[in-house]
Every structure is written in structure tokens, then in C-alpha cells.
Design an enzyme around this catalytic site. Sequence first.
Site, PDB file in Angstrom:
ATOM      1  N   LYS A 224       0.873  -1.183   0.000  1.00 59.05           N
ATOM      2  CA  LYS A 224       0.000   0.000   0.000  1.00 59.05           C
ATOM      3  C   LYS A 224       0.903   1.223   0.000  1.00 59.05           C
ATOM      4  CE  LYS A 224      -4.565   0.411   0.351  1.00 59.05           C
ATOM      5  NZ  LYS A 224      -5.536  -0.619  -0.017  1.00 59.05           N
TER       6      LYS A 224
HETATM    7  N1  GLU Z   1      -7.267  -0.276  -3.263  1.00 58.64           N
HETATM    8  C1  GLU Z   1      -8.006  -1.463  -3.505  1.00 58.64           C
HETATM    9  C2  GLU Z   1      -8.013  -2.363  -2.289  1.00 58.64           C
HETATM   10  O1  GLU Z   1      -7.824  -1.933  -1.189  1.00 58.64           O
HETATM   11  C3  GLU Z   1      -7.553  -2.168  -4.766  1.00 58.64           C
HETATM   12  C4  GLU Z   1      -6.133  -2.606  -4.776  1.00 58.64           C
HETATM   13  C5  GLU Z   1      -5.669  -3.113  -6.125  1.00 58.64           C
HETATM   14  O2  GLU Z   1      -6.460  -3.220  -7.017  1.00 58.64           O
HETATM   15  O3  GLU Z   1      -4.471  -3.397  -6.225  1.00 58.64           O
HETATM   16  O4  GLU Z   1      -8.289  -3.539  -2.363  1.00 58.64           O
END
Ligand code: GLU
Length: 419
Positions: free
Chosen positions: A109
Site C-alpha cells: 500500500k
Molecule cells: N485499493 C483497492 C483495495 O484496497 C484495490 C487494490 C488493487 O487493485 O491493487 O483492495
Amino acid sequence: MPKKPEEDNPWQTALTQFNYVSKLMNLPEDTYQLLKNFSRILTVSVPVRMDSGSVVSFEGFRVQHCSAKGPYKGGIRYHPELTLEDLKALAMEMTWKCSLADVPFGGAKGGIVCDPKKLSRGELERITRRYTYAIHPIIGADKDIPAPDVNTNEQTMAWMMDTYSMNTGFCAPGVVTGKPLNIGGSLGRADATGLGIAFITASAVQQSNKTLKNLKVIIQGYGNVGSAAGKFLEEMGCKIVAISSSGGGIYNPRGLSHNAIMEYYRGNGSFKHFPLAENITNAELLELSCDILIPAALGGQITKKNADKIKAKLIIEGANGPVTPEADEILSGRKITVVPDILANAGGVIVSYFEWVQDAQCYFWCKHEVNVKLRMLLERTFNEVYSFAKENKYSLRTSAMMLAIKKVAEAIAVRGLFP
Ligand code: GLU
């Protein structure tokens, strides 16, 4: 960077949940130590020339948790109160989310501490490009693949893809997912998290031998994720009775029309004073009477302070980490079912995975194919979690985490420790 008070520190929440589950499943100490720590945490400074002519340095991060099962994967969020603790919790959660659905990625993240509402489009573009340049060495289609998250979108991903490609020397669409369609995005990605929430809600309701027809739904956070969930649930027969954005929400026990509220929002920039509805705060919204509550905004919304006032019978975690461990305990005592984030909102990363596969093959699928594959994968995962929970008398969260951690632990064991 401000530190959050212990009780709403998302990292403490993620660690508490991980500690609990790893004890319950007798996770070997070596594996526990590996998974408790992070492969890499990168902090970067993001200096940007503002429209006023002055230079402001923003703080940015990319947190990589574990790549035992594949390249790192996870969103990029822009928020004025973003902390490293948030990102650590969210990165670890991405490892579990990918593993649970058998998506071959590890968790990551990232984000920038900034308030996008106070930035011009030009400033946002320069921040995004400078941040991408700063994290360039550790991202890539085979290394770490960012995606949209809170306050980032397709345009953010297009700027990231372009900056990465310019600095790499060739067009590299696979470096990010959630891109616009014309540069390698996937059909169905924009709505995938919301559609996934709707599929999971349908599966959960089916278990109690009910149908979705006329069930009252409340959605906190009617942004990209929440509004898509609302649209599909309404199509499936539910009645949306209350929704909100960060500024507050609206309530009508007889039901709100998705199209009408979206049209109103486009015209007014807020839901406030929507005709035939009562204005409510985000806190009030959570405690209203309904069948299904979908917190789809930020983490830490249902806590020990309000868990005993929740009236929904079913909570579907659209956001990441909206229910704290103390609240989980209170809700379970009150026989309220919580479908955990790593299952409920996995539709986003699942279609991100489909996008990455399509980019690698330079061969694109139709929307129907994307949605059918999404549905199959989510239903299979839901059934796996539900049966495990029933058999072992664990909550859906404990079951989902156990299944997810087990698969990561097996990958770590068979790969062995380098050197
Ligand atoms: N931000 C989204 C999540 O928390 C998608 C992450 C992604 O597609 O890599 O799952």
C-alpha cells in the site's frame, strides 16, 4: 506526521487480528515473525511547485508487506491524515486479501499525506508524477503494481503509468491497474469493488434463506465503491434507505433512488437537502434501522462506542478496516454477522489481477467475461470461507484470515528462507 491514538490505530487493529488468528492456527514462530514484519517500507519526500510559485514538500510512502505468492500489489491513497500505521495495516491486509481469493500477488500500500480537495489538477498531477519517480526503483509489472484507493482514480493511474514509462524508456501499462481503458485498463474495473460487494451481499443473504428483495440497505461513503455497490444492489432488488459522503448523508426509510441521488450530487456537489430525505450525520447513519449496513468510507467507523447501537443484522465491510476488534466482539455477541473486508471488497483487486493478465497478454476481454469471472471467483471464495466458519464455529473474519494466512504460510514453507 501525527500518530493516531491507540484505540483507533489501524496498525494495532491489524496486528491484534493477526496475533489472534496466528495463535489459533498454531502458526510456526518463524512464519509469524516473517509475516509480522514488512519486506520494505519506503518513505519519500515529494517536493512540488505549487500554482502560487512556492515549493511544498509532501511526505509519501510505499509499504511492501510480503511477496511469498507474487509481486506486491495494492492501492495508493491521498489523505491529509494518512499515517504510516494506516499503510502498514492496509499493506498486510492486501497480503491476506490476495491470498484468500488466490490472486497471485503479495500485499502493499502507498500514499501521500495531502488533501486533494485543496489541490488544483495541475498540482495533483505534479505530486503524482514526482511521487511515482521517487518510488520508481521498487515498482514494476513484476515487482509491485499500484492501483487506485481513497482519493485516487483512473487519471492518477494514467499519470503514474506515463511517468514510469517515460523513466523506464518504454510503454509499461502493466505497472499499475485501474487505468483508463484506452491505455490498457480493463472493462469492469471501475465498478469491480462495488459489484463484488453486491455479489458477496447476495451470497451472505442467501445463507439465511432470504432474498435481496426489499431488504433495507445503508451505505456509508457513496464514492466510487459505495455508489457502485448501491447501483447493483438496487438492481438486485434492495432498497437503499441511507447514504453519505464525508460531509454527511441523507435518509428516507421508504427508499432513495440511486439515479436520482447521483444526478442530484452531480448538480450540487453534495447530498445535502436532497428532496424527500432527512439530512443526517455519518455517525447517525450507522445507527439507523436497516437489514444490511455497508461501511464503504474509511477505517475505524464501528468501534466499542457505537457497536451496541448498530441495528443492521448484516455488516458488509466495503471499506478496509471499518470495524475494530472490540466492536467485532460486541457485534458477534449480538449475533450480527460481519463479512470482513478481505472478502467483501476483494472485487477491486480481483479485477486488477484480470487487468494485469490482459496487459501481459495484450489481449482484452469483454465486460461480460470480466464480470462472470469475478462472480465465480468471489462466490467460490465466499463459500470456502462460509463452510470453514460453519465447520469450525469461527467468525467469517477469523475464517477468512485463517484460510488466507495458511496459503501464505505454505508458500513461505515450500520456498524456504534465502540464503
Ligand atoms: N485499493 C483497492 C483495495 O484496497 C484495490 C487494490 C488493487 O487493485 O491493487 O483492495
